[in-house]
Motif scaffolding. Structure first.
Motif, short mmCIF file in Angstrom:
data_model
loop_
_atom_site.label_atom_id
_atom_site.label_comp_id
_atom_site.label_asym_id
_atom_site.label_seq_id
_atom_site.Cartn_x
_atom_site.Cartn_y
_atom_site.Cartn_z
N ALA A 524 0.83 -1.20 0.00
CA ALA A 524 0.00 0.00 0.00
C ALA A 524 0.87 1.25 0.00
N GLU A 525 1.98 1.24 0.75
CA GLU A 525 2.85 2.41 0.80
C GLU A 525 3.51 2.65 -0.55
N ASP A 526 3.91 1.57 -1.23
CA ASP A 526 4.51 1.71 -2.56
C ASP A 526 3.49 2.27 -3.56
N ILE A 527 2.26 1.76 -3.47
CA ILE A 527 1.22 2.25 -4.38
C ILE A 527 0.96 3.73 -4.14
N TYR A 528 0.86 4.12 -2.87
CA TYR A 528 0.60 5.52 -2.57
C TYR A 528 1.74 6.39 -3.08
N ASP A 529 2.99 6.00 -2.83
CA ASP A 529 4.13 6.79 -3.28
C ASP A 529 4.15 6.93 -4.79
N ALA A 530 3.77 5.84 -5.49
CA ALA A 530 3.89 5.84 -6.95
C ALA A 530 2.76 6.59 -7.63
N PRO A 604 0.92 12.14 18.20
CA PRO A 604 2.32 12.50 18.06
C PRO A 604 3.18 11.25 18.10
N THR A 605 4.15 11.21 17.20
CA THR A 605 5.09 10.09 17.14
C THR A 605 6.50 10.63 17.24
N PRO A 606 7.41 9.80 17.65
CA PRO A 606 8.80 10.25 17.72
C PRO A 606 9.26 10.72 16.36
N SER A 607 10.09 11.73 16.36
CA SER A 607 10.58 12.31 15.11
C SER A 607 11.32 11.27 14.29
N ALA A 608 10.91 11.19 12.99
CA ALA A 608 11.57 10.24 12.10
C ALA A 608 12.60 10.92 11.22
N ALA A 609 12.54 12.25 11.13
CA ALA A 609 13.44 12.99 10.25
C ALA A 609 14.42 13.79 11.09
N SER A 610 15.70 13.59 10.86
CA SER A 610 16.76 14.31 11.57
C SER A 610 17.34 15.36 10.65
N PHE A 611 17.48 16.59 11.15
CA PHE A 611 18.03 17.65 10.32
C PHE A 611 19.48 17.34 9.94
N SER A 612 20.27 16.97 10.93
CA SER A 612 21.69 16.77 10.65
C SER A 612 21.95 15.49 9.87
N ASN A 613 21.17 14.43 10.13
CA ASN A 613 21.43 13.15 9.48
C ASN A 613 20.68 12.98 8.15
N ASP A 614 19.49 13.61 8.02
CA ASP A 614 18.65 13.39 6.84
C ASP A 614 18.57 14.61 5.93
N VAL A 615 18.27 15.76 6.52
CA VAL A 615 18.00 16.95 5.71
C VAL A 615 19.28 17.58 5.19
N VAL A 616 20.30 17.76 6.04
CA VAL A 616 21.53 18.44 5.63
C VAL A 616 22.19 17.74 4.44
N PRO A 617 22.35 16.40 4.43
CA PRO A 617 22.98 15.78 3.26
C PRO A 617 22.25 16.08 1.95
N LEU A 681 13.24 16.19 -6.96
CA LEU A 681 14.00 15.24 -6.14
C LEU A 681 13.24 13.93 -6.03
N PRO A 682 13.95 12.84 -5.70
CA PRO A 682 13.24 11.58 -5.45
C PRO A 682 12.21 11.74 -4.35
N GLN A 683 11.14 10.97 -4.45
CA GLN A 683 10.03 11.10 -3.51
C GLN A 683 10.47 10.85 -2.06
N ASP A 684 11.41 9.92 -1.85
CA ASP A 684 11.81 9.66 -0.47
C ASP A 684 12.56 10.83 0.14
N GLU A 685 13.35 11.57 -0.68
CA GLU A 685 14.07 12.73 -0.17
C GLU A 685 13.09 13.87 0.13
N ILE A 686 12.11 14.08 -0.76
CA ILE A 686 11.10 15.12 -0.51
C ILE A 686 10.33 14.78 0.76
N ARG A 687 10.00 13.50 0.93
CA ARG A 687 9.23 13.11 2.11
C ARG A 687 10.02 13.38 3.40
N LEU A 688 11.34 13.15 3.39
CA LEU A 688 12.15 13.42 4.58
C LEU A 688 12.10 14.90 4.95
#
Length: 700
Positions: A524-530, A604-617, A681-688
């Motif tokens: 389902a997640e792949d279908i939604y992303d695509a 609320p869920t724990p943060s899945a996106a890290s600025f230094s580890n995910d966004v900065v690169p 950008l790739p969908q996974d990078e935009i999602r982050l």
């Protein structure tokens, strides 16, 4: 007969009359026998001969001559002698009088005598009526006009009557410069269907010519229709059409045709009208047929419209040719000169022309009246007659259409803009360069490349626009045209078509990609992303489609209603019926996944996106090369990301929909295009990045 014999005959006759013949069964039996014989005869005629029926009435068939049955032909002929207001006399008064006299005949003729010689008035009157009926019937047959022979020109008028007249009436007024072919093909105004699915390109050309020049259609029917079909000539070589019309019987191809002197019969205005019918003012086709052989797909031009109109209209001396006497031998100059005067007389000069002349002249060999003039022009170079004087060939409507198209082509027809739109709307399925690949909407299907030479040369611009605008739901492609519920207007679709057409000269792909189709069904997640995220956003935040992650959407539809929407689609929107592509199990999983988008917002869920580890690169790899040292927004470090920029802040914590950074990445910014310019950008990078903003844009 002797008196005694006569007396004896009358006595026997009186006796027989007294006896009489009973009606039943004698007379009735005789009548029954005669009726049976007539009935059998009618059955035999019906079975062996039949009663031929004509085709259904067709008002567009000009060859049909309506006629009454043979026993009414005399009345049909009688009406010819009572025209206008007198018609009621022939149609009603005289037939009524005849019927009344026939009904009153027993009262008018009470004589006991039976021999016709004893009833001169009745016999004379009846004879006159019968002779009159016979004469009128014969005259009706003799004077009947032969069926009109239908020509192809008439078919164009019938085409207009059938498809255009019900809405537009007998004629249409079209503004000068209108690309009428495109308007008819794509239906670019309210309530007008796209005719490209029902009519061929030649039929659309003929219709465009008929609308612009109905008089030209009549001239074609009169002078050309006996030998030519309109589809053979519409959108043909404009110069050759002009020569054929101007020369008439002297044109080479007309040698064996019985053609009168057109110069005496057809005025200059009529010749222009005929040419305008055969070459309708469609800028793109006029350019392709008459300009592309020298100029390619476009002309490099940066001036204004009026100057371009002067250049095209006056043609002629607008480019300089080098003096070839310094580079070619005398024999080569002679050969080229003879080739220019008559190419068939010097076939050996074809290679010379291709090597030294075709770069500017293309496939069109310049015309020269004699050898000396041609050799002098080739040897000395300089300004010379290179481009035809189109102002003497084109009508004003054709010239305006050609100028408008040439300006659009010179400006690249929005290729850069088309690249942004393609990356945003098409690349997720077709690849960044139209290379194709696995169909994300149809498990096991491979999308063929759309950037190969074979694909582009076999589909004209009208077809490409129709595919983009109307979509191909059977293959999982939604309609993208705003008229069909999609997000793109006509200009945006034209920009994507221009981008695709720019691939034709140097196709980035030659063969379908080699891909390995995964054997397991998509999740389902792949279908939604695509297939869903491109309209509804990677996190369900809503783009061209509605927001799926909000509480309002969650409370608006039940699971069953959401399943039905995905399964059946939504009319007048870009949402196609995915039930023809996805299985029921996949739709069930997709409904569950979409429900999870709303629940993830509420819980609320724990943060899945890290600025230094995910966004900065991502920012360092894709943004910092321009946004680190060139001013404006700076992608180096958290503080700069949050505070710099001409329209700071570009990041609004917790609100990706209003954050400029998210809008640039998704291509939804009100003014401007997609970032980075190289493509989405790739969908996974935009999602982050979107997740990081939605979670508060923390410096984590």
């Amino acid at each position: 007969m002797k008196e005694e014999e006569k007396k004896e005959y009358l006595e026997r006759y009186e006796e027989e009359k007294k006896k009489g013949v009973p009606f039943y069964p004698n007379i009735l039996f005789k009548d029954a026998i005669v009726s049976l014989i007539m009935f059998v005869a009618l059955l035999g005629l019906a079975f062996f001969v039949g009663a031929p029926l004509e085709e259904r009435a067709n008002p567009a068939d000009t060859s049909y001559t309506p006629r009454p049955e043979w026993y009414f032909l005399f009345l049909f002929q009688l009406l010819k002698y009572f025209p206008g207001r007198l018609e009621v006399i022939g149609a009603i008064v005289l037939p009524t009088i005849a019927l009344l006299l026939l009904a009153a005949l027993p009262l008018l003729d009470r004589s006991a005598r039976r021999h016709f010689s004893s009833r001169p008035l009745v016999i004379a009157g009846s004879s006159i009526v019968v002779v009159g009926i016979i004469v009128l019937t014969v005259l009706s047959v003799v004077e009947a006009p032969p069926p009109a022979e239908t020509t192809q020109g008439d078919q164009v008028a019938a085409l207009y009557t059938e498809n255009c007249a019900p809405c537009h009436g007998p004629s249409i007024s079209v503004p000068m410069g209108t690309n009428l072919h495109s308007v008819i093909a794509l239906g670019k105004h309210e309530d007008m269907p796209a005719w490209n699915a029902d009519l061929t390109s030649d039929e659309i050309d003929a219709l465009a010519g008929f609308i612009q020049s109905p008089g030209g259609n009549q001239l074609f029917t009169q002078y050309c229709g006996d030998c030519h079909e309109v589809s053979d000539l519409v959108a043909g070589d404009l110069l050759e059409l002009r020569r054929a019309i101007d020369l008439g019987a002297e044109y080479d191809a007309h040698d064996d045709a019985d053609i009168s002197d057109w110069s005496q019969e057809i005025t200059a205005e009529q010749r222009t009208s005929l040419l305008n019918f055969l070459a309708a003012p469609d800028g793109q086709r006029l350019f392709a047929l008459n300009c592309s052989s020298c100029h390619g797909r476009s002309v490099a031009y940066s001036g204004d419209q009026s100057d371009l109109e002067v250049i095209i209209s006056q043609g002629g001396l607008h480019l300089d040719m080098p003096p070839w006497r310094d580079a070619l031998e005398a024999s080569q100059l002679d050969a080229l000169a003879r080739y220019v005067v008559d190419p068939s007389s010097e076939p050996g000069a074809t290679d010379l022309f291709a090597s030294y002349c075709a770069a500017c002249h293309g496939e069109r060999v310049p015309q020269s009246e004699n050898f000396d003039t041609a050799r002098e022009a080739i040897a000395t170079g300089g300004a010379h007659e290179l481009m035809p004087v189109w102002g003497e060939i084109l009508t004003s409507e054709q010239l305006a259409a050609l100028v408008n198209y040439t300006l659009d082509a010179a400006q690249g027809a929005g290729i850069d803009f088309g690249q942004q739109l393609f990356a945003q709307n098409c690349a997720s399925c077709h690849g960044d360069f139209g290379e194709g690949g696995p169909n994300p909407a149809l498990q096991g299907d491979i999308i063929a490349p759309i950037s190969t030479a074979e694909y582009l040369t076999t589909r004209d611009d009208v077809t490409l626009r129709a595919i983009i605008s109307q979509g191909q739901p059977n293959f999982g492609m939604s309609p993208f045209g705003s008229a069909y519920g999609g997000p793109l207007d006509d200009d945006e679709i034209d920009a994507i078509v221009a981008l695709m057409r720019s691939w034709e000269d140097n196709p980035p792909v030659e063969f379908p990609p080699e891909v390995v189709v995964p054997p397991v069904p998509l999740s389902a997640e792949d279908i939604y992303d695509a297939v869903c995220s491109q309209c509804h956003g990677p996190a369900g935040e809503g783009l061209v489609g509605p927001e799926l992650a909000g509480e309002a959407f969650a409370s608006m539809y039940s699971d069953q209603e959401l399943f039905a929407i995905i399964d059946r689609g939504r009319e007048t929107t870009a949402m196609i019926a995915w039930g023809e592509i996805l299985t029921s199990e996949q739709i069930d999983q997709l409904v569950f996944f979409i429900r999870g988008l709303s629940e993830s917002q509420d819980t609320p869920t724990p943060s899945a996106a890290s600025f230094s580890n995910d966004v900065v690169p991502i920012l360092q790899a894709k943004c910092a090369v321009c946004h680190g040292s060139l001013g404006g927004w700076n992608a180096d470090g958290y503080e700069n990301v949050m505070t710099t920029g001409d329209n700071a802040p570009v990041v609004i914590p917790g609100d990706p929909q209003e954050s400029l950074l998210a809008q640039w990445l998704l291509g939804t910014v009100p003014q401007g295009g997609l970032m980075p310019p190289s493509g989405m950008l790739p969908q996974d990078e935009i999602r982050l990045i979107l997740d990081w903003i939605a979670e508060g844009a923390l410096d984590n």
